[in-house]
Design an enzyme around this catalytic site. Structure first.
Site, PDB file in Angstrom:
ATOM      1  N   CYS A 234     -28.844   9.829 -15.875  1.00 52.79           N
ATOM      2  CA  CYS A 234     -29.367  10.807 -14.905  1.00 52.79           C
ATOM      3  C   CYS A 234     -29.439  12.223 -15.470  1.00 52.79           C
ATOM      4  O   CYS A 234     -30.179  13.046 -14.946  1.00 52.79           O
ATOM      5  CB  CYS A 234     -28.480  10.863 -13.674  1.00 52.79           C
ATOM      6  SG  CYS A 234     -28.084   9.309 -12.916  1.00 52.79           S
TER       7      CYS A 234
HETATM    8  O1  KQY Z   1     -28.861   9.085 -10.245  1.00 52.83           O
HETATM    9  C1  KQY Z   1     -29.468  10.038 -10.647  1.00 52.83           C
HETATM   10  N1  KQY Z   1     -30.562   9.820 -11.363  1.00 52.83           N
HETATM   11  C2  KQY Z   1     -29.137  11.430 -10.262  1.00 52.83           C
HETATM   12  C3  KQY Z   1     -27.989  11.621  -9.401  1.00 52.83           C
HETATM   13  C4  KQY Z   1     -28.067  12.920  -8.683  1.00 52.83           C
HETATM   14  C5  KQY Z   1     -26.889  13.251  -7.868  1.00 52.83           C
HETATM   15  C6  KQY Z   1     -26.943  14.616  -7.304  1.00 52.83           C
HETATM   16  N2  KQY Z   1     -25.727  15.026  -6.700  1.00 52.83           N
END
Ligand code: KQY
Length: 363
Positions: free
Chosen positions: A356
């Site tokens: 992420c």
């Molecule tokens: O899972 C993701 N690609 C991003 C997670 C974002 C979390 C924001 N608090």
């Protein structure tokens, strides 16, 4: 001068490469917001710096930083990581950053998806998100790459491609009314094909238990190679993750990819439940509209949230006895790469993981 392009990548001969194809560099953002990261982001900054250092051993890394954090980030980052001022609302480059597409001559373009902080005013994780929504455009400008502005909401973590015409996603996320309420499933599928160049969209049902993104696929399942998918798993039938992973396994077992192949599924056992401690919760500022970090809450921990880089793959480590098993389960299907793991609890506390916070720019 970069151009805003009309049309869409598919009709211009562009497609989204698989993550394991060669990279020019990795993009990241710097964590600092105190209502998401404990202690003003300091422990998360250490974890992000370790991820950047691990990737920088394989390929160039650029990290975008808000102005007030520039000096701190520059001090904390290894000298070979490029640090640039790049205004943002939080640190999830996978989701607010660009998705790069390439053509057969190796030309590069950017897809700049609409970003609404994982749900806008109906369940999104913070407000405002205007700086995040400009990140992809700014990266395109920095790299002098022409850009498509996709007229619908999508985060990079909600899709995975095999680079050979197949895309994996979840209904929980892409069909969520807080993303594109006016689009039908067929319209979303058509849009995915026009923008990423895939021929086949494979729909899983839901993401990992308690995933705050409304079920991003990048925490649940990913391609390891064309025809081979890794899936987060638990052998504990009483665990709330079990029915989710079992449903995904059943669907994956029935799918055929764009090349006409059945999929081989590699189960990767999740860590034991990872729970927010009192001290961790207390370190996060409470603010209206921010996602609450409560002591006792389980986090959506998964080894699937790893990142391919040139010659390597960087995995989250949680200090759990499954950490080593995850790497060994995947090693045979990621040949010729060094598998590294880096401490990831502090990244998980912010709601995501290594995949992420990274975004690949193809070579
Ligand atoms: O899972 C993701 N690609 C991003 C997670 C974002 C979390 C924001 N608090």
């Amino acid at each position: 001068m970069t151009r805003l392009l009309a049309g869409a990548p598919l009709s211009d001969g562009y497609r989204m490469p698989a993550e394991w194809e060669p990279h020019r560099r990795t993009w990241m953002l710097w964590p600092e917001r105190p209502d998401n990261w404990r202690m003003g982001g300091k422990p998360a900054q250490v974890a992000f710096a370790a991820v950047a250092a691990a990737i920088a051993a394989f390929e160039p890394v650029t990290i975008g930083v808000n102005r007030d954090q520039y000096q701190n980030a520059r001090e904390m980052m290894p000298h070979d990581v490029r640090v640039v001022e790049l205004a943002n609302n939080d640190a999830w480059m996978r989701d607010c950053g660009p998705t790069f597409v390439t053509d057969l001559s190796g030309n590069l373009r950017v897809i700049d998806w609409e970003f609404n902080a994982w749900g806008g005013l109906a369940g999104g994780l913070y407000f405002p998100w205007d700086r995040d929504d400009q990140v992809a455009r700014k990266v395109a400008d920095l790299e002098e790459v022409d850009r498509y502005r996709a007229p619908f909401v999508l985060e990079g973590g909600s899709i995975h491609v095999d680079g050979q015409g197949t895309l994996l996603t979840t209904e929980e996320c892409l069909l969520n009314p807080n993303r594109n309420p006016s689009m039908s499933k067929a319209e979303i599928e058509e849009a995915l094909k026009r923008y990423t160049g895939v021929k086949t969209v494979l729909w899983l049902s839901a993401g990992v238990y308690r995933d705050e993104t409304s079920g991003h696929v990048d925490n649940l399942a990913c391609f390891l190679q064309p025809g081979i998918v890794a899936l987060t798993w638990t052998d504990d039938h009483n665990d709330p993750q079990y029915p989710i992973s079992k449903d995904a396994l059943d669907r994956l077992s029935k799918f055929t990819d764009a090349g006409g192949r059945d999929l081989k599924v590699i189960k990767v056992h999740q860590p034991d439940p990872i729970i927010i401690t009192e001290a961790e919760a207390e370190g996060v500022d409470v603010m209206d509209g921010s996602y609450p970090r409560m002591a006792g809450d389980r986090m959506a921990a998964s080894y699937i949230n790893f990142y391919f880089c040139n010659g390597g793959a960087v995995f989250p480590a949680f200090g759990d006895h499954h950490d080593g098993q995850a790497l060994e389960a995947l090693r045979p299907y990621i040949p010729g790469r060094q598998l590294i793991n880096t401490p990831a609890r502090e990244i998980l506390l912010g709601g995501g993981n290594i995949h992420c916070i990274t975004q690949q720019q193809p070579a």
